[in-house]
Each structure stands twice: as structure tokens, then as C-alpha cells.
Design an enzyme around this catalytic site. Sequence first.
Site, PDB file in Angstrom:
ATOM      1  N   ARG A  58       0.876  -1.172   0.000  1.00  0.00           N
ATOM      2  CA  ARG A  58       0.000   0.000   0.000  1.00  0.00           C
ATOM      3  C   ARG A  58       0.915   1.224   0.000  1.00  0.00           C
ATOM      4  O   ARG A  58       2.065   1.159   0.452  1.00  0.00           O
ATOM      5  CB  ARG A  58      -0.868   0.026   1.252  1.00  0.00           C
ATOM      6  CG  ARG A  58      -1.887  -1.085   1.339  1.00  0.00           C
ATOM      7  CD  ARG A  58      -2.664  -0.989   2.658  1.00  0.00           C
ATOM      8  NE  ARG A  58      -3.675  -2.018   2.753  1.00  0.00           N
ATOM      9  CZ  ARG A  58      -3.547  -3.150   3.440  1.00  0.00           C
ATOM     10  NH1 ARG A  58      -2.436  -3.387   4.115  1.00  0.00           N
ATOM     11  NH2 ARG A  58      -4.525  -4.033   3.471  1.00  0.00           N
ATOM     12  N   LYS A  71      -2.608  -1.553   7.531  1.00  0.00           N
ATOM     13  CA  LYS A  71      -3.828  -0.967   8.082  1.00  0.00           C
ATOM     14  C   LYS A  71      -4.037  -1.448   9.509  1.00  0.00           C
ATOM     15  O   LYS A  71      -3.779  -2.599   9.840  1.00  0.00           O
ATOM     16  CB  LYS A  71      -5.035  -1.392   7.246  1.00  0.00           C
ATOM     17  CG  LYS A  71      -5.230  -0.591   5.995  1.00  0.00           C
ATOM     18  CD  LYS A  71      -6.538  -1.009   5.345  1.00  0.00           C
ATOM     19  CE  LYS A  71      -6.843  -0.152   4.145  1.00  0.00           C
ATOM     20  NZ  LYS A  71      -8.086  -0.589   3.507  1.00  0.00           N
ATOM     21  N   HIS A 120      -1.961   2.409  -6.055  1.00  0.00           N
ATOM     22  CA  HIS A 120      -2.640   1.186  -5.634  1.00  0.00           C
ATOM     23  C   HIS A 120      -2.790   0.195  -6.796  1.00  0.00           C
ATOM     24  O   HIS A 120      -2.922  -1.001  -6.575  1.00  0.00           O
ATOM     25  CB  HIS A 120      -4.009   1.522  -5.035  1.00  0.00           C
ATOM     26  CG  HIS A 120      -4.511   0.504  -4.078  1.00  0.00           C
ATOM     27  ND1 HIS A 120      -3.999   0.363  -2.806  1.00  0.00           N
ATOM     28  CD2 HIS A 120      -5.469  -0.440  -4.199  1.00  0.00           C
ATOM     29  CE1 HIS A 120      -4.639  -0.611  -2.184  1.00  0.00           C
ATOM     30  NE2 HIS A 120      -5.527  -1.119  -3.009  1.00  0.00           N
ATOM     31  N   ARG A 122      -0.462  -2.612  -6.524  1.00  0.00           N
ATOM     32  CA  ARG A 122      -0.931  -3.658  -5.600  1.00  0.00           C
ATOM     33  C   ARG A 122      -1.867  -4.614  -6.326  1.00  0.00           C
ATOM     34  O   ARG A 122      -1.774  -5.832  -6.181  1.00  0.00           O
ATOM     35  CB  ARG A 122      -1.620  -2.994  -4.408  1.00  0.00           C
ATOM     36  CG  ARG A 122      -2.084  -3.923  -3.320  1.00  0.00           C
ATOM     37  CD  ARG A 122      -2.535  -3.081  -2.121  1.00  0.00           C
ATOM     38  NE  ARG A 122      -3.251  -3.828  -1.118  1.00  0.00           N
ATOM     39  CZ  ARG A 122      -2.677  -4.537  -0.157  1.00  0.00           C
ATOM     40  NH1 ARG A 122      -1.357  -4.598  -0.089  1.00  0.00           N
ATOM     41  NH2 ARG A 122      -3.407  -5.176   0.734  1.00  0.00           N
ATOM     42  N   HIS A 138      -4.971  -8.780   3.962  1.00  0.00           N
ATOM     43  CA  HIS A 138      -6.418  -8.628   4.030  1.00  0.00           C
ATOM     44  C   HIS A 138      -6.978  -9.415   5.208  1.00  0.00           C
ATOM     45  O   HIS A 138      -6.579 -10.553   5.438  1.00  0.00           O
ATOM     46  CB  HIS A 138      -7.081  -9.149   2.748  1.00  0.00           C
ATOM     47  CG  HIS A 138      -6.814  -8.311   1.554  1.00  0.00           C
ATOM     48  ND1 HIS A 138      -6.860  -8.798   0.270  1.00  0.00           N
ATOM     49  CD2 HIS A 138      -6.506  -6.994   1.423  1.00  0.00           C
ATOM     50  CE1 HIS A 138      -6.597  -7.835  -0.589  1.00  0.00           C
ATOM     51  NE2 HIS A 138      -6.367  -6.730   0.094  1.00  0.00           N
ATOM     52  N   TYR A 150      -9.755 -10.177  -6.757  1.00  0.00           N
ATOM     53  CA  TYR A 150      -8.674 -10.284  -7.728  1.00  0.00           C
ATOM     54  C   TYR A 150      -8.815 -11.519  -8.621  1.00  0.00           C
ATOM     55  O   TYR A 150      -8.152 -11.623  -9.639  1.00  0.00           O
ATOM     56  CB  TYR A 150      -7.314 -10.340  -7.030  1.00  0.00           C
ATOM     57  CG  TYR A 150      -6.981  -9.074  -6.302  1.00  0.00           C
ATOM     58  CD1 TYR A 150      -6.659  -7.926  -6.995  1.00  0.00           C
ATOM     59  CD2 TYR A 150      -7.021  -9.011  -4.920  1.00  0.00           C
ATOM     60  CE1 TYR A 150      -6.371  -6.744  -6.350  1.00  0.00           C
ATOM     61  CE2 TYR A 150      -6.720  -7.840  -4.250  1.00  0.00           C
ATOM     62  CZ  TYR A 150      -6.400  -6.705  -4.963  1.00  0.00           C
ATOM     63  OH  TYR A 150      -6.110  -5.555  -4.322  1.00  0.00           O
TER      64      TYR A 150
END
Length: 191
Positions: free
Chosen positions: A60, A82, A154, A157, A180, A189
Site C-alpha cells: 500500500r 492498516k 494502488h 498492488r 487482508h 482479484y
Amino acid sequence: MNQNPRNYALTQDKILAEAELKLMLKTIKPSMEQASRTGRHLHFINDFYLILIGSLTGLRVSEAAGIKIGDVGENSLRVFGKGAKVRVIPLGKRGRISIDELIRIKTRAMNQPVTADSFLFLNRNGKPFTRHAIARRFTYWRRRCGIEREIGYHGLRHRFATYLLDNGFRLDEVQKILGHSSQSTTAMYSH
């Protein structure tokens, strides 16, 4: 209609195509090499390695901004994602070589500190790059390469995740690498 972003399939226009990535790196590389030789326009060095390392790790933008040299392991990269979650991303041979090259350039051409607490990406004032600065530099090169789509850092990514899935990684493996918390986020994805 207010859509939850986790409930849509990722569209191709959000993924930086392999050809676009190669074009960006090919376009930046001469400027980066000249900056490395002359010691002028050193931001081109960061530009090249931010895009290259981002494409090889799926970072990220905030994670890229926060990398310290001490976070680089023999075959892995520790990042703070995150929610202040720490995760370890495997570094392939090319990723490790790229980081080693950048560290050599930092000491030789950029005259920047190289200690475990030093940030990998510093601006010309010796301060860590902000995520906004990284996004601006990515947009600059995207436009310079004639990539018209509104795609940001992004997109690297997305490119990385798609590459992993296309090359046999299981969804749960990609979920762990990307950090995630939900497999449904990673599932966007798969196409």
C-alpha cells in the site's frame, strides 16, 4: 447507490497492465541512472524504486512510505499495514536485489543515512516521503508515459495480486501476503 467496495469484482481498469508497468520503468530508468551518476535530480531514483518495489511486493502507498531499512530481511520485508498490523512480505530475488541497489545508491549518490532506523525513501529534505508525495510522483510518471486511465499507486498492488493468482498462488496465500482480514476482499482479484 452506495456500494460496499468489497462487493464488486475488480475491473481491469484498476489494474496496472504489465505492459504499462514495463513502460513506466523503462521511461524512468534513464533519468534514474543519470541522477545516480550526476547526483542531480535525485527524486528520479526514488521514483524508479518506489514503482519497482511496489510492483514486486504489492505494498500500500502508506506502507511504502513507512519502510525503514531495518524492516528489510534476508528474504522478506516487514511492513506496518492498516490498523497498525504488522505483516511480513516475502521478497523474491529481484525484490531483494532492488532494495540492495537502492541502499547502495542512497549512500553513494544521495548521501543519505543507512541505519536500521533510516527510512528507505527520503525526500530531498531528508524527511520520509508522505503517501501523498508518492501518489503525486506515480501520477506524474503515469501521465508522462501516456497512460490516460485514472489509476494510482494502488494499481501496483492490484497488478501484484493478479500476478500471484495467475501464477498459482492460492487465495488464502495472497490474502496473507496482502494483509487482508477477509478472504472476500482478496477474492475480487480472481477473475
